[in-house]
Design a protein around this motif. Structure first.
Motif, PDB file in Angstrom:
ATOM      1  N   GLU A 197       0.831  -1.209   0.000  1.00 36.02           N
ATOM      2  CA  GLU A 197       0.000   0.000   0.000  1.00 36.02           C
ATOM      3  C   GLU A 197       0.863   1.255   0.000  1.00 36.02           C
ATOM      4  OE1 GLU A 197      -3.943   1.653   2.357  1.00 36.02           O
ATOM      5  OE2 GLU A 197      -2.554   0.356   3.462  1.00 36.02           O
ATOM      6  N   PHE A 198       0.402   2.261  -0.730  1.00 27.20           N
ATOM      7  CA  PHE A 198       1.009   3.599  -0.650  1.00 27.20           C
ATOM      8  C   PHE A 198       0.142   4.398   0.313  1.00 27.20           C
ATOM      9  CE2 PHE A 198       3.961   6.469  -3.133  1.00 27.20           C
ATOM     10  CZ  PHE A 198       3.853   7.536  -2.279  1.00 27.20           C
ATOM     11  N   PHE A 199       0.632   4.550   1.537  1.00 26.20           N
ATOM     12  CA  PHE A 199      -0.131   5.143   2.630  1.00 26.20           C
ATOM     13  C   PHE A 199       0.506   6.476   2.991  1.00 26.20           C
ATOM     14  CE2 PHE A 199      -1.185   5.844   7.089  1.00 26.20           C
ATOM     15  CZ  PHE A 199      -2.516   5.444   7.187  1.00 26.20           C
ATOM     16  N   SER A 200      -0.269   7.543   2.964  1.00 30.96           N
ATOM     17  CA  SER A 200       0.264   8.874   3.279  1.00 30.96           C
ATOM     18  C   SER A 200      -0.322   9.406   4.570  1.00 30.96           C
ATOM     19  CB  SER A 200      -0.043   9.859   2.147  1.00 30.96           C
ATOM     20  OG  SER A 200       0.694   9.543   0.988  1.00 30.96           O
ATOM     21  N   GLY A 217       6.347  -3.059  -5.510  1.00 32.64           N
ATOM     22  CA  GLY A 217       5.249  -3.687  -4.790  1.00 32.64           C
ATOM     23  C   GLY A 217       5.386  -3.711  -3.287  1.00 32.64           C
ATOM     24  N   ILE A 218       6.309  -2.906  -2.712  1.00 36.21           N
ATOM     25  CA  ILE A 218       6.407  -2.878  -1.254  1.00 36.21           C
ATOM     26  C   ILE A 218       5.607  -1.687  -0.708  1.00 36.21           C
ATOM     27  CG2 ILE A 218       8.724  -3.870  -1.401  1.00 36.21           C
ATOM     28  CD1 ILE A 218       9.750  -1.186  -0.225  1.00 36.21           C
ATOM     29  N   THR A 219       5.440  -1.704   0.591  1.00 35.64           N
ATOM     30  CA  THR A 219       4.664  -0.662   1.263  1.00 35.64           C
ATOM     31  C   THR A 219       5.466   0.631   1.362  1.00 35.64           C
ATOM     32  OG1 THR A 219       3.504  -2.336   2.548  1.00 35.64           O
ATOM     33  CG2 THR A 219       3.452  -0.082   3.392  1.00 35.64           C
ATOM     34  N   PHE A 220       4.827   1.738   0.974  1.00 35.98           N
ATOM     35  CA  PHE A 220       5.394   3.073   1.166  1.00 35.98           C
ATOM     36  C   PHE A 220       4.555   3.788   2.212  1.00 35.98           C
ATOM     37  CE2 PHE A 220       7.941   4.531  -2.830  1.00 35.98           C
ATOM     38  CZ  PHE A 220       8.668   3.347  -2.814  1.00 35.98           C
ATOM     39  N   VAL A 221       5.210   4.383   3.202  1.00 35.66           N
ATOM     40  CA  VAL A 221       4.539   5.229   4.182  1.00 35.66           C
ATOM     41  C   VAL A 221       5.118   6.629   4.002  1.00 35.66           C
ATOM     42  CG1 VAL A 221       3.937   5.594   6.599  1.00 35.66           C
ATOM     43  CG2 VAL A 221       4.337   3.268   5.742  1.00 35.66           C
ATOM     44  N   TYR A 222       4.274   7.555   3.600  1.00 36.44           N
ATOM     45  CA  TYR A 222       4.736   8.847   3.097  1.00 36.44           C
ATOM     46  C   TYR A 222       4.183   9.974   3.959  1.00 36.44           C
ATOM     47  CZ  TYR A 222       6.018  12.122  -0.687  1.00 36.44           C
ATOM     48  OH  TYR A 222       6.591  13.126  -1.444  1.00 36.44           O
ATOM     49  N   ARG A 266      -4.325   5.262   0.238  1.00 32.00           N
ATOM     50  CA  ARG A 266      -5.121   5.810   1.345  1.00 32.00           C
ATOM     51  C   ARG A 266      -4.349   6.940   1.991  1.00 32.00           C
ATOM     52  NH1 ARG A 266      -6.706   2.216   5.958  1.00 32.00           N
ATOM     53  NH2 ARG A 266      -4.637   1.298   5.611  1.00 32.00           N
ATOM     54  N   ILE A 267      -5.115   7.849   2.603  1.00 30.99           N
ATOM     55  CA  ILE A 267      -4.524   9.003   3.286  1.00 30.99           C
ATOM     56  C   ILE A 267      -5.057   9.064   4.712  1.00 30.99           C
ATOM     57  CG2 ILE A 267      -4.309  11.524   3.296  1.00 30.99           C
ATOM     58  CD1 ILE A 267      -4.896  11.461   0.279  1.00 30.99           C
ATOM     59  N   ALA A 268      -4.153   9.302   5.659  1.00 30.90           N
ATOM     60  CA  ALA A 268      -4.547   9.618   7.031  1.00 30.90           C
ATOM     61  C   ALA A 268      -4.370  11.121   7.220  1.00 30.90           C
ATOM     62  CB  ALA A 268      -3.700   8.844   8.036  1.00 30.90           C
ATOM     63  N   VAL A 269      -5.463  11.845   7.388  1.00 37.43           N
ATOM     64  CA  VAL A 269      -5.397  13.286   7.618  1.00 37.43           C
ATOM     65  C   VAL A 269      -5.298  13.511   9.117  1.00 37.43           C
ATOM     66  CG1 VAL A 269      -6.487  15.520   7.245  1.00 37.43           C
ATOM     67  CG2 VAL A 269      -6.798  13.700   5.563  1.00 37.43           C
ATOM     68  N   MET A 270      -4.232  14.215   9.543  1.00 39.33           N
ATOM     69  CA  MET A 270      -3.975  14.409  10.969  1.00 39.33           C
ATOM     70  C   MET A 270      -4.115  15.874  11.352  1.00 39.33           C
ATOM     71  SD  MET A 270      -0.816  11.753  11.689  1.00 39.33           S
ATOM     72  CE  MET A 270      -1.055  11.907  13.478  1.00 39.33           C
ATOM     73  N   ASN A 271      -4.548  16.093  12.587  1.00 40.11           N
ATOM     74  CA  ASN A 271      -4.712  17.442  13.119  1.00 40.11           C
ATOM     75  C   ASN A 271      -4.550  17.396  14.620  1.00 40.11           C
ATOM     76  OD1 ASN A 271      -5.439  20.206  13.280  1.00 40.11           O
ATOM     77  ND2 ASN A 271      -7.570  19.658  13.686  1.00 40.11           N
ATOM     78  N   GLU A 272      -3.618  18.191  15.122  1.00 43.51           N
ATOM     79  CA  GLU A 272      -3.379  18.307  16.562  1.00 43.51           C
ATOM     80  C   GLU A 272      -3.165  16.942  17.214  1.00 43.51           C
ATOM     81  OE1 GLU A 272      -6.580  20.641  18.134  1.00 43.51           O
ATOM     82  OE2 GLU A 272      -5.728  22.519  17.385  1.00 43.51           O
ATOM     83  N   GLY A 273      -2.361  16.099  16.550  1.00 43.31           N
ATOM     84  CA  GLY A 273      -1.997  14.812  17.118  1.00 43.31           C
ATOM     85  C   GLY A 273      -2.999  13.708  16.935  1.00 43.31           C
ATOM     86  N   VAL A 291      -5.797  11.503  14.304  1.00 41.81           N
ATOM     87  CA  VAL A 291      -6.203  11.165  12.943  1.00 41.81           C
ATOM     88  C   VAL A 291      -7.666  11.543  12.779  1.00 41.81           C
ATOM     89  CG1 VAL A 291      -6.564   9.309  11.294  1.00 41.81           C
ATOM     90  CG2 VAL A 291      -4.516   9.304  12.728  1.00 41.81           C
ATOM     91  N   GLU A 292      -7.936  12.484  11.884  1.00 34.78           N
ATOM     92  CA  GLU A 292      -9.312  12.932  11.657  1.00 34.78           C
ATOM     93  C   GLU A 292     -10.054  12.010  10.694  1.00 34.78           C
ATOM     94  OE1 GLU A 292     -10.934  16.318  12.056  1.00 34.78           O
ATOM     95  OE2 GLU A 292      -9.490  17.021  13.548  1.00 34.78           O
ATOM     96  N   GLN A 293      -9.336  11.431   9.722  1.00 36.41           N
ATOM     97  CA  GLN A 293      -9.982  10.555   8.746  1.00 36.41           C
ATOM     98  C   GLN A 293      -8.919   9.750   8.022  1.00 36.41           C
ATOM     99  OE1 GLN A 293     -12.432  12.602   5.861  1.00 36.41           O
ATOM    100  NE2 GLN A 293     -13.321  10.735   5.053  1.00 36.41           N
ATOM    101  N   ILE A 294      -9.213   8.481   7.765  1.00 39.18           N
ATOM    102  CA  ILE A 294      -8.383   7.630   6.914  1.00 39.18           C
ATOM    103  C   ILE A 294      -9.269   7.081   5.819  1.00 39.18           C
ATOM    104  CG2 ILE A 294      -6.943   5.569   6.756  1.00 39.18           C
ATOM    105  CD1 ILE A 294      -6.194   5.913   9.663  1.00 39.18           C
ATOM    106  N   ALA A 295      -8.913   7.344   4.569  1.00 37.78           N
ATOM    107  CA  ALA A 295      -9.736   6.892   3.449  1.00 37.78           C
ATOM    108  C   ALA A 295      -8.955   7.055   2.153  1.00 37.78           C
ATOM    109  CB  ALA A 295     -11.053   7.683   3.387  1.00 37.78           C
ATOM    110  N   ALA A 296      -9.539   6.560   1.070  1.00 37.02           N
ATOM    111  CA  ALA A 296      -8.961   6.753  -0.262  1.00 37.02           C
ATOM    112  C   ALA A 296      -9.035   8.231  -0.637  1.00 37.02           C
ATOM    113  CB  ALA A 296      -9.722   5.910  -1.286  1.00 37.02           C
ATOM    114  N   PRO A 297      -8.158   8.691  -1.523  1.00 37.40           N
ATOM    115  CA  PRO A 297      -8.161  10.109  -1.889  1.00 37.40           C
ATOM    116  C   PRO A 297      -9.515  10.626  -2.369  1.00 37.40           C
ATOM    117  CG  PRO A 297      -6.170   9.072  -2.706  1.00 37.40           C
ATOM    118  CD  PRO A 297      -7.023   7.975  -2.144  1.00 37.40           C
ATOM    119  N   THR A 298     -10.233   9.852  -3.173  1.00 39.96           N
ATOM    120  CA  THR A 298     -11.537  10.318  -3.666  1.00 39.96           C
ATOM    121  C   THR A 298     -12.530  10.508  -2.526  1.00 39.96           C
ATOM    122  OG1 THR A 298     -12.090   7.996  -4.119  1.00 39.96           O
ATOM    123  CG2 THR A 298     -11.301   9.323  -5.970  1.00 39.96           C
ATOM    124  N   GLU A 299     -12.496   9.607  -1.537  1.00 39.80           N
ATOM    125  CA  GLU A 299     -13.417   9.744  -0.397  1.00 39.80           C
ATOM    126  C   GLU A 299     -13.025  10.923   0.479  1.00 39.80           C
ATOM    127  OE1 GLU A 299     -15.056   7.236   3.484  1.00 39.80           O
ATOM    128  OE2 GLU A 299     -14.004   6.187   1.861  1.00 39.80           O
TER     129      GLU A 299
END
Length: 374
Positions: free
Chosen positions: A39-42, A193-198, A212-219, A221-229
């Motif tokens: 997975e490419f996880f940001s 094909g390996i995992t990237f954590v970006y 997938r993206i984990a959006v973070m704020n003030e320590g 995680v506010e949301q984890i989802a695919a970019p379109t979501e």
């Protein structure tokens, strides 16, 4: 019967209720998520949101105050970095200046005490992946910034890590080269094909490259989802405002709102009533209505569908699109980004216009907007 549980791949990385404090300062709060193989996880967010601290805990450069970090199913919370099967690429690539590109890439496999033939095989493989075979005998100082970044990638990948951790690796590059390297990074990740954590604060990077993206704020995680979501269905006012351009319009629901036949709720905004998608739980009170500026339709005359009458206050020509700012009857501002080809004529400040959108284009977010002091 087949064991369906066994068919689910084990996460490469898992965080379980991770907290991190630096004295009285809380850097990461109650963070839990898993990252799948390949997975490419940001991790995306503003400065100080905790994303880099989280990455450093995965890498082993920081230990969690509480909670657990698992790598390939094993708890590595107290394991030092050099004993974790991950590698990190930083914004400053830290290449060895006295070594050639070939020797830089060979450094990791040599440290792992693999055979000479295996070292040579890995170096050749990963210089090929990053397309730098012809630069093998150059020194880092003889390379461009983008080439140095690819050498750092090859060096990290040559150690065959379970995951590659990247801490804003494109931050030192100019805009055009950064955009080129975004495509290169995604190509490399898919090819290997390996995992990237970006980790990044750049929305475009995260939206362009991530599974997938984990959006973070003030320590947190506010949301984890695919970019379109993340873009179309943000979970909070913060996510809506941080990701892309968005109109965040103040509104108030009374009695939970009036549902339309399509399942939308009509809410008061800008002096009119417009349909919006409700969240799973709707309650009376102050809400924020999010609508992306590219989803707004302009009409000179009042359309048959619900619309709001606005007065154009600013017009900015941007080539294929036009950025329009307008003011509603309640004095609140809203902006739209219509395609130039969709406009019969160029609007002017002071013009009256009727703006509308489909109910699927707007999202009701519970709670009001944060104050400027927040």
């Amino acid at each position: 019967m087949p064991d369906t549980a066994a068919a689910i791949p084990q996460p490469v990385i898992e965080l379980r209720s991770v907290h991190k404090r630096f004295g009285d300062d809380v850097a990461v709060q109650d963070t839990s998520f898993t990252i799948a193989p390949g997975e490419f996880f940001s991790m995306l967010g503003p400065s100080g949101c905790g994303k880099t601290t989280t990455l450093r805990m995965i890498a082993g450069f920081e230990q969690p105050t509480s909670g657990a970090i698992l790598l390939e199913g094993a708890d590595v919370s107290a394991v030092p970095p050099f004993r974790r099967n991950v590698n990190t690429v930083f914004q400053h690539y830290a290449l060895f200046p006295h070594m050639t590109v070939w020797d830089n890439v060979a450094f990791g496999p040599r440290s792992q005490k693999v055979s000479r033939s295996e070292v040579a095989s890995r170096v050749e493989e990963f210089l090929g992946v990053v397309r730098l075979e012809e630069y093998a005998h150059r020194k880092p100082a003889q390379l461009s910034g983008g080439q140095q970044q690819r050498v750092a990638l090859a060096r990290a990948l040559a150690c065959s890590p379970a995951a590659l951790l990247l801490d804003e690796p494109l931050g030192a590059l100019d805009l055009k080269l950064r955009q080129t390297m975004q495509a290169e990074l995604k190509r490399i990740q898919r090819e290997i094909g390996i995992t990237f954590v970006y980790v990044t604060h750049d929305q475009e990077e995260a939206l362009t490259m991530s599974d997938r993206i984990a959006v973070m704020n003030e320590g947190r995680v506010e949301q984890i989802a695919a970019p379109t979501e993340i873009y179309d269905d943000p979970a909070s006012v913060f996510v809506a405002g941080f990701i892309g351009d968005a109109n965040l319009l103040s509104s108030t629901l009374e009695g939970g709102g009036a549902a339309t036949s399509a399942g939308f709720i009509e809410v008061p905004v800008l002096g009119g009533w417009m349909p919006s998608r409700p969240p799973s739980q709707v309650a009376a009170g102050q809400v924020t209505v999010m609508v992306r500026p590219d989803r707004i339709v302009l009409s000179a005359e009042r359309p048959d569908a619900p619309s709001i009458e606005v007065t154009i206050t600013d017009v900015v020509f941007q080539g294929s699109t036009v950025k329009l700012t307008a003011r509603g009857a309640n004095g609140e501002s809203i902006f739209a980004h219509p395609q130039r080809t969709d406009l019969a004529e160029m609007p002017l400040p002071g013009d009256c216009s009727h703006w509308s959108w489909d109910g699927s284009a707007a999202r009701i977010l519970m709670g009001g907007q944060p104050s400027s002091a927040d």
